[in-house]
Design a protein around this motif. Sequence first.
Motif, mmCIF file in Angstrom:
data_model
loop_
_atom_site.group_PDB
_atom_site.id
_atom_site.type_symbol
_atom_site.label_atom_id
_atom_site.label_comp_id
_atom_site.label_asym_id
_atom_site.label_seq_id
_atom_site.Cartn_x
_atom_site.Cartn_y
_atom_site.Cartn_z
ATOM 1 N N PHE A 1 8.621 10.860 -16.411
ATOM 2 C CA PHE A 1 9.001 10.812 -14.999
ATOM 3 C C PHE A 1 9.917 9.640 -14.662
ATOM 4 C CE2 PHE A 1 5.644 13.884 -14.315
ATOM 5 C CZ PHE A 1 6.187 14.665 -13.307
ATOM 6 N N GLY A 2 10.357 8.897 -15.677
ATOM 7 C CA GLY A 2 11.252 7.790 -15.432
ATOM 8 C C GLY A 2 10.600 6.637 -14.676
ATOM 9 N N ILE A 3 9.286 6.484 -14.864
ATOM 10 C CA ILE A 3 8.541 5.422 -14.193
ATOM 11 C C ILE A 3 8.495 4.195 -15.087
ATOM 12 C CG2 ILE A 3 6.258 4.748 -13.331
ATOM 13 C CD1 ILE A 3 5.815 7.756 -12.667
ATOM 14 N N ASP A 4 8.832 3.049 -14.536
ATOM 15 C CA ASP A 4 8.723 1.774 -15.233
ATOM 16 C C ASP A 4 7.270 1.322 -15.114
ATOM 17 O OD1 ASP A 4 8.498 -1.025 -15.661
ATOM 18 O OD2 ASP A 4 10.607 -1.319 -15.169
ATOM 19 N N PRO A 5 6.497 1.348 -16.200
ATOM 20 C CA PRO A 5 5.067 1.031 -16.094
ATOM 21 C C PRO A 5 4.790 -0.404 -15.649
ATOM 22 C CG PRO A 5 5.675 1.436 -18.389
ATOM 23 C CD PRO A 5 6.873 1.734 -17.557
ATOM 24 N N GLU A 6 5.625 -1.355 -16.066
ATOM 25 C CA GLU A 6 5.410 -2.737 -15.625
ATOM 26 C C GLU A 6 5.587 -2.844 -14.115
ATOM 27 O OE1 GLU A 6 7.914 -5.413 -17.821
ATOM 28 O OE2 GLU A 6 6.854 -5.035 -19.697
ATOM 29 N N ARG A 7 6.624 -2.229 -13.609
ATOM 30 C CA ARG A 7 6.879 -2.264 -12.168
ATOM 31 C C ARG A 7 5.790 -1.517 -11.406
ATOM 32 N NH1 ARG A 7 12.509 -0.742 -9.084
ATOM 33 N NH2 ARG A 7 11.736 -1.265 -7.020
ATOM 34 N N ALA A 8 5.366 -0.376 -11.926
ATOM 35 C CA ALA A 8 4.327 0.408 -11.253
ATOM 36 C C ALA A 8 3.035 -0.395 -11.114
ATOM 37 C CB ALA A 8 4.064 1.713 -12.017
ATOM 38 N N ILE A 9 2.646 -1.085 -12.179
ATOM 39 C CA ILE A 9 1.426 -1.898 -12.127
ATOM 40 C C ILE A 9 1.613 -3.074 -11.176
ATOM 41 C CG2 ILE A 9 -0.050 -3.466 -13.457
ATOM 42 C CD1 ILE A 9 0.337 -1.502 -15.834
ATOM 43 N N ALA A 10 2.753 -3.741 -11.289
ATOM 44 C CA ALA A 10 3.002 -4.901 -10.428
ATOM 45 C C ALA A 10 2.989 -4.510 -8.959
ATOM 46 C CB ALA A 10 4.338 -5.548 -10.793
ATOM 47 N N GLU A 11 3.648 -3.409 -8.627
ATOM 48 C CA GLU A 11 3.714 -3.000 -7.226
ATOM 49 C C GLU A 11 2.369 -2.507 -6.702
ATOM 50 O OE1 GLU A 11 6.975 -0.246 -6.852
ATOM 51 O OE2 GLU A 11 8.469 -1.852 -7.059
ATOM 52 N N LYS A 12 1.594 -1.861 -7.544
ATOM 53 C CA LYS A 12 0.311 -1.306 -7.098
ATOM 54 C C LYS A 12 -0.797 -2.343 -7.100
ATOM 55 C CE LYS A 12 -2.708 1.806 -5.979
ATOM 56 N NZ LYS A 12 -2.772 2.375 -4.661
ATOM 57 N N TRP A 13 -0.867 -3.187 -8.121
ATOM 58 C CA TRP A 13 -1.990 -4.101 -8.299
ATOM 59 C C TRP A 13 -1.713 -5.522 -7.822
ATOM 60 C CZ3 TRP A 13 -6.877 -3.104 -10.391
ATOM 61 C CH2 TRP A 13 -7.071 -1.793 -10.813
ATOM 62 N N PHE A 14 -0.577 -6.078 -8.221
ATOM 63 C CA PHE A 14 -0.363 -7.508 -8.030
ATOM 64 C C PHE A 14 -0.029 -7.899 -6.597
ATOM 65 C CE2 PHE A 14 0.932 -7.534 -12.755
ATOM 66 C CZ PHE A 14 -0.391 -7.448 -13.125
ATOM 67 N N GLN A 15 0.292 -6.929 -5.773
ATOM 68 C CA GLN A 15 0.530 -7.230 -4.365
ATOM 69 C C GLN A 15 -0.725 -7.770 -3.683
ATOM 70 O OE1 GLN A 15 1.004 -3.802 -1.775
ATOM 71 N NE2 GLN A 15 0.037 -2.489 -3.314
ATOM 72 N N HIS A 16 -1.871 -7.507 -4.266
ATOM 73 C CA HIS A 16 -3.140 -7.919 -3.668
ATOM 74 C C HIS A 16 -3.586 -9.313 -4.102
ATOM 75 C CE1 HIS A 16 -3.580 -3.870 -2.147
ATOM 76 N NE2 HIS A 16 -3.367 -3.401 -3.365
ATOM 77 N N GLU A 17 -2.937 -9.887 -5.093
ATOM 78 C CA GLU A 17 -3.379 -11.185 -5.617
ATOM 79 C C GLU A 17 -3.402 -12.271 -4.551
ATOM 80 O OE1 GLU A 17 -2.444 -11.453 -10.315
ATOM 81 O OE2 GLU A 17 -0.700 -11.620 -8.999
#
Length: 113
Positions: free
Chosen positions: A90-106
């Motif tokens: 699907f052309g998804i960057d896994p590092e970006r997907a994790i960062a945008e979904k998870w790390f925004q809450h840090e």
Amino acid sequence: MRSIGQMHINNIALRVENLSAQYADAHGIHRSAEWALLKLTEELGELTQAHLTATGQSKNRGLTADEQQHLLAAELGDVLGVCLVYAKQFGIDPERAIAEKWFQHEKNWTVSG
């Protein structure tokens, strides 16, 4: 076996993608996004079975505790690998997907201890 070391997820994803493509070519498998999602479901089922065995919630299948733990880790590796293949489809960057979904809450959570 080569060590992962300090490799980023995208580097791991590239290696997994290459291996997946080689396997598909060798066995005449057409890899599509649908195939990747179905394969992920299959691998999650195998991880579930290994979990049930390792936690005594299923027959032990004649495996020692160490063998059960190794199988559990191997099945988790399959799930993670197929997740990366799915992301590639699907052309998804896994590092970006994790960062945008998870790390925004840090910044919103503090650890008390």
